[in-house]
Scaffold this active site. Structure first.
Site, short mmCIF file in Angstrom:
data_model
loop_
_atom_site.label_atom_id
_atom_site.label_comp_id
_atom_site.label_asym_id
_atom_site.label_seq_id
_atom_site.Cartn_x
_atom_site.Cartn_y
_atom_site.Cartn_z
N LYS A 250 -9.71 -26.28 17.38
CA LYS A 250 -8.62 -25.94 18.31
C LYS A 250 -8.88 -26.62 19.65
O LYS A 250 -9.18 -25.96 20.65
CB LYS A 250 -8.54 -24.42 18.49
CG LYS A 250 -7.77 -23.73 17.38
CD LYS A 250 -7.69 -22.23 17.58
CE LYS A 250 -6.64 -21.80 18.57
NZ LYS A 250 -5.26 -21.88 18.06
N1 PMP Z 1 -2.39 -23.34 12.98
C1 PMP Z 1 -2.29 -23.54 14.30
C2 PMP Z 1 -1.85 -24.86 14.78
C3 PMP Z 1 -2.59 -22.51 15.21
O1 PMP Z 1 -2.47 -22.70 16.52
C4 PMP Z 1 -2.97 -21.25 14.70
C5 PMP Z 1 -3.28 -20.13 15.66
N2 PMP Z 1 -4.64 -20.11 16.03
C6 PMP Z 1 -3.06 -21.08 13.32
C7 PMP Z 1 -2.77 -22.14 12.48
C8 PMP Z 1 -3.50 -19.78 12.71
O2 PMP Z 1 -4.87 -19.58 12.94
P1 PMP Z 1 -5.47 -18.11 13.11
O3 PMP Z 1 -4.98 -17.32 11.96
O4 PMP Z 1 -6.95 -18.32 13.08
O5 PMP Z 1 -4.98 -17.60 14.40
#
Ligand code: PMP
Length: 304
Positions: free
Chosen positions: A154
């Site tokens: 991220k």
């Molecule tokens: N894809 C993207 C691009 C995101 O920003 C997120 C949010 N973090 C997710 C998927 C889902 O990830 P998570 O379930 O870990 O929040």
């Protein structure tokens, strides 16, 4: 109620946490962030941070890719976050935003020879996609591959892509964008992973389809297997499968489990929330609020 931040190695009111205009991360997207939910359980008068450790493990992996030396272990990050949330004292659902970033007041495109720092703050935040079901479009923006901009971490830099996709979708009258990979397979939403139900089985894009390995995705897979005995397949998904799926939903820390009612003006199933989506939503809602004793290991209580 004031929000607190942990910033430059101390706790302070959120409005006091300010950084210099030359901060490297601001100019080049050289930061790694997370989003963690604090879910308020009103009968128990408790706030549960959901799968905080897994979020910080993902942050630490991102830091390795970005050549950041995080001065804290995952355990220390968890302790700081609990203390910060205690200071805030919120009695409603919150969103916790940790950020590891290149903190040097220095310009020049690079990852090396820079200082790193960590901050975290929290604020009250209800549902991210504030509708009970959403209409998605296929985005004209693609989700980049690992040799372009690693999608499994991220980094703030990669989110330019997601912001382009999200705003295009909203301006065209949709609620959310679904991005494809450069080879034309379904990847994910601008802030969520995606699932389909096909012939009663759960199908979701694989890691090699340029997704972020979502913690909610992982949670939903585990709940689908253990609680509903469903078959789950991680494989490439064609665009037109979105048009013919029985059910479709998005998953994310901010978005929870959000049903998709339409894709590109084609109803998913009958356009209503499907039975498997509904069951998973109910199970998930209990688990994240600390109401299912089987999954309490995933929930860190904030208050003593
Ligand atoms: N894809 C993207 C691009 C995101 O920003 C997120 C949010 N973090 C997710 C998927 C889902 O990830 P998570 O379930 O870990 O929040």
């Amino acid at each position: 109620m004031p929000s607190y931040a942990y910033f430059q190695k101390q706790f302070m009111p959120l409005p006091d946490a300010k950084m210099g205009v030359m901060t490297h991360a601001l100019h080049y997207g050289t930061a790694i962030f997370e989003g963690i939910r604090g879910n308020w359980n009103s009968p128990k008068k408790q706030m549960y941070l959901f799968r905080m450790r897994e979020h910080y493990e993902r942050l630490a992996r991102g830091c390795r890719v970005m050549k950041m030396n995080l001065a804290y272990s995952v355990d220390e990050l968890c302790r700081i976050t609990v203390e910060m949330a205690q200071k805030c004292g919120f009695k409603e659902d919150i969103y916790v935003r940790p950020l590891a970033y290149k903190s040097s007041q220095a310009l020049g495109v690079r990852l090396h020879n820079l200082e790193d720092d960590f901050l975290v703050f929290a604020f009250p935040w209800g549902p991210y996609l504030d509708k009970d079901k959403v209409h998605c479009c296929i985005s004209s923006w693609q989700r980049p591959g690992d040799n372009v901009n690693p999608p499994q971490i991220k980094s703030t830099g990669i989110y330019v892509n997601n912001a382009l996709a999200k705003t295009e979708a909203i301006e065209n009258g949709y609620d959310e964008a679904i991005m494809l990979t450069p080879d034309g397979h379904v990847s994910e939403g601008s802030g969520e992973n995606i699932f389909l139900v096909e012939q009663g089985k759960l199908v979701t894009p694989a890691v090699y389809n340029n997704i972020l390995k979502g913690i909610t995705r992982d949670t939903v897979i585990e709940l689908a297997l253990k609680e509903l005995g469903l078959t789950v397949m991680e494989r490439p998904i064609d665009r037109s499968e979105l048009y013919t799926a029985e059910e479709c939903f998005l998953t994310g820390t901010a978005a929870h489990l959000t049903p998709v009612s339409e894709v590109d003006h084609r109803k998913v199933g009958d356009g209503e929330i499907g039975p498997i989506t509904k069951k998973l939503q109910e199970i998930y809602a209990d688990v994240i609020r600390g109401n299912n004793s089987k999954y309490l290991d995933w929930c860190t209580p904030v208050y003593k």
